[in-house]
Design a protein around this motif. Structure first.
Motif, PDB file in Angstrom:
ATOM      1  N   ALA A 152       0.832  -1.208   0.000  1.00  0.00           N
ATOM      2  CA  ALA A 152       0.000   0.000   0.000  1.00  0.00           C
ATOM      3  C   ALA A 152       0.865   1.256   0.000  1.00  0.00           C
ATOM      4  O   ALA A 152       0.569   2.231  -0.714  1.00  0.00           O
ATOM      5  N   GLY A 153       1.943   1.248   0.792  1.00  0.00           N
ATOM      6  CA  GLY A 153       2.803   2.418   0.861  1.00  0.00           C
ATOM      7  C   GLY A 153       3.491   2.721  -0.454  1.00  0.00           C
ATOM      8  O   GLY A 153       3.581   3.877  -0.877  1.00  0.00           O
ATOM      9  N   VAL A 154       3.979   1.679  -1.108  1.00  0.00           N
ATOM     10  CA  VAL A 154       4.665   1.865  -2.395  1.00  0.00           C
ATOM     11  C   VAL A 154       3.682   2.335  -3.460  1.00  0.00           C
ATOM     12  O   VAL A 154       3.972   3.270  -4.223  1.00  0.00           O
ATOM     13  N   GLN A 155       2.521   1.730  -3.527  1.00  0.00           N
ATOM     14  CA  GLN A 155       1.530   2.115  -4.541  1.00  0.00           C
ATOM     15  C   GLN A 155       1.071   3.555  -4.338  1.00  0.00           C
ATOM     16  O   GLN A 155       0.880   4.298  -5.314  1.00  0.00           O
ATOM     17  N   THR A 156       0.905   3.965  -3.098  1.00  0.00           N
ATOM     18  CA  THR A 156       0.503   5.345  -2.821  1.00  0.00           C
ATOM     19  C   THR A 156       1.578   6.323  -3.281  1.00  0.00           C
ATOM     20  O   THR A 156       1.288   7.347  -3.914  1.00  0.00           O
ATOM     21  N   ALA A 157       2.833   5.994  -2.987  1.00  0.00           N
ATOM     22  CA  ALA A 157       3.936   6.859  -3.386  1.00  0.00           C
ATOM     23  C   ALA A 157       4.058   6.944  -4.903  1.00  0.00           C
ATOM     24  O   ALA A 157       4.298   8.024  -5.453  1.00  0.00           O
ATOM     25  N   VAL A 158       3.878   5.826  -5.583  1.00  0.00           N
ATOM     26  CA  VAL A 158       3.930   5.809  -7.048  1.00  0.00           C
ATOM     27  C   VAL A 158       2.865   6.735  -7.616  1.00  0.00           C
ATOM     28  O   VAL A 158       3.112   7.511  -8.550  1.00  0.00           O
ATOM     29  N   GLY A 159       1.674   6.670  -7.050  1.00  0.00           N
ATOM     30  CA  GLY A 159       0.589   7.512  -7.522  1.00  0.00           C
ATOM     31  C   GLY A 159       0.852   8.990  -7.304  1.00  0.00           C
ATOM     32  O   GLY A 159       0.485   9.831  -8.143  1.00  0.00           O
ATOM     33  N   LEU A 160       1.507   9.333  -6.207  1.00  0.00           N
ATOM     34  CA  LEU A 160       1.778  10.729  -5.903  1.00  0.00           C
ATOM     35  C   LEU A 160       2.961  11.296  -6.682  1.00  0.00           C
ATOM     36  O   LEU A 160       2.960  12.463  -7.070  1.00  0.00           O
ATOM     37  N   LEU A 161       3.968  10.463  -6.934  1.00  0.00           N
ATOM     38  CA  LEU A 161       5.192  10.950  -7.553  1.00  0.00           C
ATOM     39  C   LEU A 161       5.139  10.979  -9.071  1.00  0.00           C
ATOM     40  O   LEU A 161       5.797  11.806  -9.708  1.00  0.00           O
ATOM     41  N   GLY A 162       4.406  10.052  -9.669  1.00  0.00           N
ATOM     42  CA  GLY A 162       4.361   9.994 -11.130  1.00  0.00           C
ATOM     43  C   GLY A 162       5.645   9.430 -11.698  1.00  0.00           C
ATOM     44  O   GLY A 162       6.271   8.550 -11.107  1.00  0.00           O
ATOM     45  N   GLY A 163       6.063   9.969 -12.842  1.00  0.00           N
ATOM     46  CA  GLY A 163       7.262   9.457 -13.480  1.00  0.00           C
ATOM     47  C   GLY A 163       6.978   8.196 -14.271  1.00  0.00           C
ATOM     48  O   GLY A 163       5.845   7.708 -14.336  1.00  0.00           O
ATOM     49  N   GLU A 164       8.020   7.661 -14.890  1.00  0.00           N
ATOM     50  CA  GLU A 164       7.887   6.429 -15.672  1.00  0.00           C
ATOM     51  C   GLU A 164       8.321   5.251 -14.816  1.00  0.00           C
ATOM     52  O   GLU A 164       9.442   5.222 -14.298  1.00  0.00           O
ATOM     53  N   ARG A 165       7.440   4.271 -14.679  1.00  0.00           N
ATOM     54  CA  ARG A 165       7.743   3.137 -13.811  1.00  0.00           C
ATOM     55  C   ARG A 165       8.464   2.041 -14.588  1.00  0.00           C
ATOM     56  O   ARG A 165       8.028   1.626 -15.667  1.00  0.00           O
ATOM     57  N   MET A 166       9.557   1.557 -14.017  1.00  0.00           N
ATOM     58  CA  MET A 166      10.339   0.489 -14.632  1.00  0.00           C
ATOM     59  C   MET A 166       9.724  -0.863 -14.269  1.00  0.00           C
ATOM     60  O   MET A 166       9.174  -1.031 -13.172  1.00  0.00           O
ATOM     61  N   ASP A 167       9.825  -1.820 -15.192  1.00  0.00           N
ATOM     62  CA  ASP A 167       9.387  -3.183 -14.893  1.00  0.00           C
ATOM     63  C   ASP A 167      10.134  -3.682 -13.663  1.00  0.00           C
ATOM     64  O   ASP A 167      11.340  -3.469 -13.524  1.00  0.00           O
ATOM     65  N   GLU A 168       9.434  -4.355 -12.751  1.00  0.00           N
ATOM     66  CA  GLU A 168      10.024  -4.728 -11.460  1.00  0.00           C
ATOM     67  C   GLU A 168      11.210  -5.670 -11.610  1.00  0.00           C
ATOM     68  O   GLU A 168      12.241  -5.502 -10.956  1.00  0.00           O
TER      69      GLU A 168
END
Length: 360
Positions: A222-238
């Motif tokens: 939950a913490g990581v997903q929330t941060a991803v949503g707030l920060l934006g940017g291009e997400r790299m494949d895990e």
């Protein structure tokens, strides 16, 4: 393993008696690090026979291992219990040992967010220059009065003695991880990192190179997903991102490749220091506090660059020219303390002489 301790102790006593320098070596993956001018008549003291995990209690978050234990073996044992070495040590080769990792004191991308190698050393056993078997610290976190010698061994490059065993605090492996990338100049990246580190994001690494700022987030799902949503940017494949950060840790990315005549400088500065206008800036880590330069410039020029930003410079890869040193010269008062420590633990001066400073 008593026979290996006996062998090493006998070698130390013979070397001290005959005034023969000893090169303390595990897997040899950090041989490049430190001063290159080392005694030609030195004997090798190999720690790899003294290997094996002595104790590991996942519930207590503590592992104790002999110095010659392969670093990969340590990490595999921790992974079975979903735990990690928090300082993310670089291997720089398949033969890396836990003793070498601690003695070198080098930490990976997580350093600014988790702590340095010394912060996780709870205890250590050491053979000194008189053949004494010394035990410092323990296997619990506690206050220490006077010199915390176990932590002092981190980064000492084997100049104080032969580390035979080390106890380390470990941490749980994060449940989730994500890497975000943003276009950014070096000058823009530093204030952005400073701002992010002052907010409650689960940030565990930042790396800038070639106009791209990469951020690693680790924590709960939950913490990581929330941060991803707030920060934006291009997400790299895990899966790709895990290997990408391994390459950063191992300096296997193009940013660390040296051209003819170049040397790699490791410049540590306050993470708020503006980026100096200078050629050769290849990468930045640790919230902007660690800056890597590929340059053919003289040590005096690179150290002036670092000093002007409130930091210091280390020649990480490449040979020092005549009159240069790998490490920033110490103030006389600090140098005197180092000399006294060296004299106490290694009165004959046999352990890795010249590895850190030319006179000891």
């Amino acid at each position: 393993m008593e026979h290996t301790l006996t062998r090493m102790r006998e070698q130390i006593l013979n070397a001290a008696r005959d005034h023969i320098p000893l090169t303390i070596r595990g897997g040899g993956t950090k041989d490049f690090y430190g001063e290159a001018a080392r005694p030609d008549n030195a004997e090798m003291l190999d720690t790899r026979e003294h290997s094996g995990i002595v104790a590991y209690d996942p519930a207590e978050l503590v592992i104790t291992a002999r110095a010659g234990t392969p670093l990969a073996e340590i990490e595999a044992a921790l992974a079975e219990s979903r735990q990690v070495l928090p300082f993310e040590p670089p291997h720089f080769g398949s033969g890396a040992t836990i003793g070498g990792a601690v003695a070198a004191g080098l930490a990976g991308p997580r350093r600014a967010h988790a702590g340095a190698v010394k912060d996780f050393v709870l205890g250590a056993r050491l053979l000194d220059g008189k053949g004494g078997y010394l035990h410092f610290g323990g296997t619990v976190v506690k206050n220490v009065a006077g010199y915390d010698v176990a932590r002092l061994l981190a980064g000492s490059l084997g100049t104080l003695g032969v580390m035979t065993e080390v106890s380390l605090k470990v941490l749980p492996q994060p449940f989730a991880e994500a890497t975000l990338q943003f276009e950014s100049s070096a000058a823009e990246a530093v204030p952005k990192l400073n701002a992010l580190m002052g907010q409650p994001f689960p940030l565990t690494a930042g790396f800038w190179a070639d106009g791209i700022l990469s951020l690693r987030l680790c924590g709960t799902e939950a913490g990581v997903q929330t941060a991803v949503g707030l920060l934006g940017g291009e997400r790299m494949d895990e899966a790709v991102s895990r290997d990408w950060w391994r390459l950063v840790r191992e300096q296997a990315r193009p940013e660390f490749s040296l051209a003819e005549g170049e040397r790699l400088w490791r410049i540590s500065v306050p993470d708020t220091a503006p980026v100096a206008v200078a050629e050769g800036l290849a990468a930045m880590e640790w919230g902007g506090g660690l800056r890597w330069y590929r340059s053919g410039a003289a040590a005096q020029e690179m150290r002036a660059l670092a000093q002007n930003a409130g930091g210091h410079a280390t020649l990480f890869r490449g040979r020092a020219a005549a009159g240069e040193t790998v490490f920033t010269p110490l103030p006389e008062a600090v140098l005197a303390i180092n000399r006294r420590l060296k004299q106490h633990f290694d009165p004959s001066g046999i352990f890795n002489p010249g590895r850190m400073y030319p006179d000891f």
